[in-house]
Design a protein around this motif. Structure first.
Motif, PDB file in Angstrom:
ATOM      1  N   ARG A 104       0.847  -1.202   0.000  1.00 58.38           N
ATOM      2  CA  ARG A 104       0.000   0.000   0.000  1.00 58.38           C
ATOM      3  C   ARG A 104       0.882   1.252   0.000  1.00 58.38           C
ATOM      4  NH1 ARG A 104      -5.112  -0.152   3.741  1.00 58.38           N
ATOM      5  NH2 ARG A 104      -3.634   0.455   5.339  1.00 58.38           N
ATOM      6  N   GLU A 105       0.731   2.047  -1.059  1.00 57.72           N
ATOM      7  CA  GLU A 105       1.613   3.215  -1.214  1.00 57.72           C
ATOM      8  C   GLU A 105       1.500   4.179  -0.039  1.00 57.72           C
ATOM      9  OE1 GLU A 105       2.109   3.287  -6.051  1.00 57.72           O
ATOM     10  OE2 GLU A 105       1.092   4.982  -5.110  1.00 57.72           O
ATOM     11  N   SER A 106       0.262   4.360   0.455  1.00 62.71           N
ATOM     12  CA  SER A 106       0.088   5.339   1.539  1.00 62.71           C
ATOM     13  C   SER A 106       0.829   4.888   2.802  1.00 62.71           C
ATOM     14  CB  SER A 106      -1.395   5.572   1.831  1.00 62.71           C
ATOM     15  OG  SER A 106      -1.986   4.365   2.232  1.00 62.71           O
ATOM     16  N   ASP A 107       0.901   3.567   3.056  1.00 61.04           N
ATOM     17  CA  ASP A 107       1.648   3.064   4.221  1.00 61.04           C
ATOM     18  C   ASP A 107       3.132   3.386   4.078  1.00 61.04           C
ATOM     19  OD1 ASP A 107      -0.676   2.046   5.175  1.00 61.04           O
ATOM     20  OD2 ASP A 107      -0.226  -0.058   4.712  1.00 61.04           O
ATOM     21  N   ILE A 109       4.512   5.797   2.212  1.00 58.84           N
ATOM     22  CA  ILE A 109       4.725   7.251   2.328  1.00 58.84           C
ATOM     23  C   ILE A 109       4.695   7.669   3.799  1.00 58.84           C
ATOM     24  CG2 ILE A 109       3.631   9.491   1.829  1.00 58.84           C
ATOM     25  CD1 ILE A 109       2.790   8.191  -0.907  1.00 58.84           C
ATOM     26  N   ASP A 110       3.728   7.122   4.540  1.00 59.38           N
ATOM     27  CA  ASP A 110       3.602   7.462   5.967  1.00 59.38           C
ATOM     28  C   ASP A 110       4.812   7.014   6.780  1.00 59.38           C
ATOM     29  OD1 ASP A 110       1.158   8.411   5.310  1.00 59.38           O
ATOM     30  OD2 ASP A 110      -0.020   6.932   6.415  1.00 59.38           O
ATOM     31  N   PHE A 121       5.581  13.904  -0.172  1.00 59.43           N
ATOM     32  CA  PHE A 121       4.275  13.210  -0.236  1.00 59.43           C
ATOM     33  C   PHE A 121       3.688  12.917   1.147  1.00 59.43           C
ATOM     34  CE2 PHE A 121       5.781  11.000  -4.414  1.00 59.43           C
ATOM     35  CZ  PHE A 121       5.590  12.188  -5.098  1.00 59.43           C
ATOM     36  N   HIS A 122       4.511  13.030   2.210  1.00 57.85           N
ATOM     37  CA  HIS A 122       4.028  12.681   3.555  1.00 57.85           C
ATOM     38  C   HIS A 122       2.927  13.655   3.989  1.00 57.85           C
ATOM     39  CE1 HIS A 122       3.982  11.920   7.850  1.00 57.85           C
ATOM     40  NE2 HIS A 122       4.657  10.811   7.612  1.00 57.85           N
ATOM     41  N   PRO A 123       1.871  13.145   4.672  1.00 59.96           N
ATOM     42  CA  PRO A 123       0.774  14.017   5.086  1.00 59.96           C
ATOM     43  C   PRO A 123       1.239  15.238   5.891  1.00 59.96           C
ATOM     44  CG  PRO A 123       0.211  11.729   5.519  1.00 59.96           C
ATOM     45  CD  PRO A 123       1.623  11.732   5.012  1.00 59.96           C
ATOM     46  N   ASN A 167      -2.594  13.246  -5.921  1.00 60.53           N
ATOM     47  CA  ASN A 167      -1.907  13.793  -4.740  1.00 60.53           C
ATOM     48  C   ASN A 167      -0.491  14.240  -5.053  1.00 60.53           C
ATOM     49  OD1 ASN A 167      -4.064  13.421  -3.069  1.00 60.53           O
ATOM     50  ND2 ASN A 167      -3.393  11.402  -2.360  1.00 60.53           N
TER      51      ASN A 167
END
Ligand code: NDP
Length: 291
Positions: A104-107, A109-110, A121-123, A167
């Motif tokens: 999972r890309e969001s994992d 990046i986080d 890209f980090h929130p 994003n």
């Protein structure tokens, strides 16, 4: 019509960075170090990562390329990211996207330390950018802002239409163009696949940023005289007449659109080199924060 020559602007940024790195060396300070992670053997990703490593060499940064097979378990990738997060010599970490479906890309990046997230890209970095605070800005929109700045393109009060809301490109682009900054201060319309009157909106645009990944989507009948057109799209189309077996196409039909424009980016040689220059700039800033 004038060309927004990304190669030229990127070279100017890299030349400046090279001098600054040389100065760090003279002062006995730490040299910027970028770590890139490549998962699998996607042809385009290989090319992009190779270009980033080459740019590091050009400006005098250290670089580390970490390669994993496409079937690497997500946990192994996370472990590597933690290791790089904890390595005081590493200033910037980038994980080349896209990743295989099972990760999972969001994992991912986080998991990157926001202070080393030179892709922006980090929130945490996205949030800071939204608030206009110092942050790592995603490399492609950052590169486009640097390109507009380099060629002194007037943006204040202009109507910008951004086509695409990803994003990594469209959404941050819309935020930067609408920011109280120079370049910036545009009135922004953001379009996507559900936008109904895209052609009419584009015809009202002083600035069009095309970032949808559909080759030659923006045609001359969608562009008003004197518009500034920034073409982010890069699609590989089969071309057996070339050694590589493909040619690159942007999202804008360059030959018909260019005569109507005041400024336009070519593909290749427009946004691509600026993305890499912006990544180098972010990595330098990250290193300076520690020096
Ligand atoms: P995504 O696929 O993540 O996003 C594409 C966006 O375009 C989506 O928001 C989508 O809408 C929108 N879109 C798709 N079709 C249409 C349509 N017919 N009309 C209006 N909007 C549409 O792509 P990326 O943002 O990652 O990349 C866009 C392009 O830029 C690609 O060609 C990519 O290769 C290139 N790129 C180039 C870079 C460079 O350095 N030059 C760097 C990064 C990307 P919806 O949200 O509704 O699906």
């Amino acid at each position: 019509m004038e060309i927004l020559d990304g190669k030229k602007a990127a070279q100017a940024i890299k030349d400046e960075l090279k001098m600054e790195v040389a100065q760090l060396s003279v002062e006995g300070k730490k040299i910027p170090h970028l770590a890139a992670i490549l998962v699998g053997t996607n042809g385009a990703s290989e090319t992009y990562v190779a270009a980033k490593v080459k740019a590091c060499d050009e400006v005098g940064f250290k670089s580390t390329l970490v390669r994993f097979d496409a079937d690497i378990p997500a946990v192994k990738l996370m472990e590597k990211i933690q290791e790089l997060n904890n390595d005081p010599d590493v200033d910037g970490i980038l994980v080349q996207l896209p990743l295989p479906k099972h990760i999972r890309e969001s994992d991912v990046i986080d998991a990157i330390d926001p202070d080393k997230d030179v892709d922006g890209f980090h929130p945490v970095n996205i949030g800071k950018m939204l608030q206009g605070l110092p942050s790592f800005v995603p490399a492609t929109p950052h590169g486009i802002m640097l390109l507009l700045e380099h060629f002194k393109v007037e943006t204040k009060g202009k109507h910008a239409v951004v086509v695409g809301r990803s994003n990594i490109v469209g959404r941050p682009m819309s935020i930067l163009l609408s920011s109280n900054s120079n370049p910036g201060n545009c009135t922004v319309t953001i379009c996507h696949s559900h936008t109904q009157n895209l052609k009419e909106l584009c015809l009202q645009a002083d600035i069009i940023v095309a970032a949808l990944g559909k080759p030659e989507f923006v045609t001359a009948d969608m562009v008003k005289e004197g518009a500034v057109v920034v073409d982010v799209g890069i699609t590989r189309l089969e071309d057996n007449t070339r050694k590589s077996g493909f040619k690159l196409k942007g999202d804008v039909q360059f030959d018909t659109v260019a005569p109507k424009c005041s400024w336009i980016t070519p593909v290749p040689g427009g946004v691509g080199p600026m993305t890499i220059a912006a990544l180098m700039k972010n990595t330098f800033v990250s290193c300076k924060m520690k020096n």
